[in-house]
Scaffold this motif. Structure first.
Motif, PDB file in Angstrom:
ATOM      1  N   THR A  11       0.876  -1.160   0.000  1.00  0.00           N
ATOM      2  CA  THR A  11       0.000   0.000   0.000  1.00  0.00           C
ATOM      3  C   THR A  11       0.918   1.216   0.000  1.00  0.00           C
ATOM      4  O   THR A  11       2.012   1.173   0.519  1.00  0.00           O
ATOM      5  CB  THR A  11      -0.877   0.086   1.269  1.00  0.00           C
ATOM      6  N   THR A  66       0.820   1.380   5.931  1.00  0.00           N
ATOM      7  CA  THR A  66      -0.087   1.157   7.052  1.00  0.00           C
ATOM      8  C   THR A  66       0.167   2.071   8.247  1.00  0.00           C
ATOM      9  O   THR A  66      -0.671   2.172   9.134  1.00  0.00           O
ATOM     10  CB  THR A  66      -0.028  -0.338   7.444  1.00  0.00           C
ATOM     11  N   ASP A 107      -2.240  -2.669  -3.121  1.00  0.00           N
ATOM     12  CA  ASP A 107      -3.348  -2.910  -2.200  1.00  0.00           C
ATOM     13  C   ASP A 107      -4.023  -1.556  -1.988  1.00  0.00           C
ATOM     14  O   ASP A 107      -3.419  -0.623  -1.453  1.00  0.00           O
ATOM     15  CB  ASP A 107      -2.767  -3.481  -0.894  1.00  0.00           C
ATOM     16  N   ALA A 123      -5.914  -0.380   0.066  1.00  0.00           N
ATOM     17  CA  ALA A 123      -6.375  -0.118   1.432  1.00  0.00           C
ATOM     18  C   ALA A 123      -6.297   1.364   1.821  1.00  0.00           C
ATOM     19  O   ALA A 123      -7.135   1.845   2.573  1.00  0.00           O
ATOM     20  CB  ALA A 123      -5.587  -0.959   2.428  1.00  0.00           C
ATOM     21  N   ASN A 137     -10.500  -1.341  -2.168  1.00  0.00           N
ATOM     22  CA  ASN A 137     -11.363  -1.754  -1.054  1.00  0.00           C
ATOM     23  C   ASN A 137     -12.493  -0.734  -0.995  1.00  0.00           C
ATOM     24  O   ASN A 137     -12.365   0.308  -0.354  1.00  0.00           O
ATOM     25  CB  ASN A 137     -10.595  -1.742   0.269  1.00  0.00           C
ATOM     26  N   HIS A 150     -15.190  -0.400   0.516  1.00  0.00           N
ATOM     27  CA  HIS A 150     -15.722   0.010   1.819  1.00  0.00           C
ATOM     28  C   HIS A 150     -14.772   0.956   2.544  1.00  0.00           C
ATOM     29  O   HIS A 150     -15.173   1.581   3.515  1.00  0.00           O
ATOM     30  CB  HIS A 150     -15.996  -1.215   2.685  1.00  0.00           C
ATOM     31  N   LYS A 151     -13.525   1.051   2.107  1.00  0.00           N
ATOM     32  CA  LYS A 151     -12.595   1.951   2.781  1.00  0.00           C
ATOM     33  C   LYS A 151     -12.547   3.320   2.138  1.00  0.00           C
ATOM     34  O   LYS A 151     -12.189   4.293   2.793  1.00  0.00           O
ATOM     35  CB  LYS A 151     -11.181   1.364   2.745  1.00  0.00           C
TER      36      LYS A 151
END
Ligand SMILES: *Cc1c(COP(=O)(O)O)cnc(C)c1O
Length: 264
Positions: free
Chosen positions: A3, A7, A32, A34, A56, A58-59
């Motif tokens: 990502t 993170t 990713d 994210a 993603n 939903h993110k």
């Protein structure tokens, strides 16, 4: 698979060199999605050297999060991978063939599309800019009290470490999270990422106003003062919620999903 931002909420400026090295060794780079909420409409993963990406939804694109789904993570790739796509898209010998549910959870994808179209070409990068601004605002308003895991400009999230507090007065990230409940604030992600001890990861998102951010900042500050003054009181939190500290294993394994009005 990476990502970027990563993170801990930092944008890796070496990304072009990283993806070049991987490509030179014959590898491919997978993005990713994210943490796309920090860079959408501003940086294209393909330009960072990534070959495949999933989002993603939903993110980043306002589709439902949690509750066991349904979720959706559309995948995109560069031209070089086109022959390998599922056979409804690529009629080639290299195709990975049939994949169950080709279009994923269609309704979730429609929700994400509606969100993107509502915000539009200007609104999408603006959402990311505000998410980054909000995170930096909060981090800066807290960093004199709370120790940040990384003292740099963050992207859409920042990570604090309560290691010192735990060591000095035995107040943990869990205690702070539970105390937030007493003030009606949903706690941030706890004990993640694992490389930061006693971590609280705060991601305010673009949707919070300055007023709500200021309120959350005030609450964080009051809790810190309360912890210093009376560490034991923090071990009792939450005291103003319908239920107190739950047994987390039982709560996860045997969740009580309906309010019965009874308190155990
Ligand atoms: C959120 C997150 C995941 C999990 O993704 P879901 O789509 O929520 O299952 C995995 N990796 C990283 C780095 C994440 O931030």
């Amino acid at each position: 698979m990476l990502t970027n931002p990563n993170t801990v909420g930092l944008f890796d400026k070496n990304i072009l060199e990283i993806t070049r090295i991987v490509h030179e060794a014959g590898g491919l780079c997978y993005y990713d999605g994210a943490n796309l909420n920090a860079v959408m409409g501003i940086v294209r993963p393909g330009d960072m050297g990534f070959d495949v990406i999933h989002l993603n939804l939903h993110k980043t694109f306002s589709t439902p999060h949690g509750g066991g789904g349904p979720g959706s993570g559309p995948v995109g790739c560069k031209e070089c991978l086109r022959p390998f796509l599922p056979d409804f898209m690529a009629k080639t010998p290299e195709s990975i063939g049939r994949v169950k549910m080709f279009y994923g959870n269609f309704g979730v994808v429609v929700k994400a599309l509606a969100y993107i179209m509502t915000l539009g070409r200007e609104g999408i990068p603006e959402a990311s800019s505000n998410a980054v601004l909000n995170a930096n605002y909060m981090m800066n308003k807290l960093s004199d009290l709370y120790k940040m895991a990384y003292n740099e400009t963050c992207m859409h999230e920042f990570v604090m470490t309560l290691e010192d507090l735990k060591h000095d007065i035995n107040v943990s990230a869990m205690d702070i999270a539970k105390a937030l409940l007493d003030y009606g604030i949903h706690p941030p992600t706890m004990y993640f990422p694992l490389i930061v001890h006693e971590a609280l990861m705060v991601e305010p998102t673009e949707t919070e106003s300055k007023e709500t951010l200021d309120e959350a900042i005030e609450v964080f500050r009051s809790i810190y003062e309360a912890a210093k003054a009376d560490p034991e009181s923090l071990h009792q939190a939450p005291v103003r919620t319908p239920v107190r500290r739950l047994d987390e294993v039982t709560a996860a394994r045997k969740p009580v999903l309906r309010y019965t009005g009874e308190q155990e």
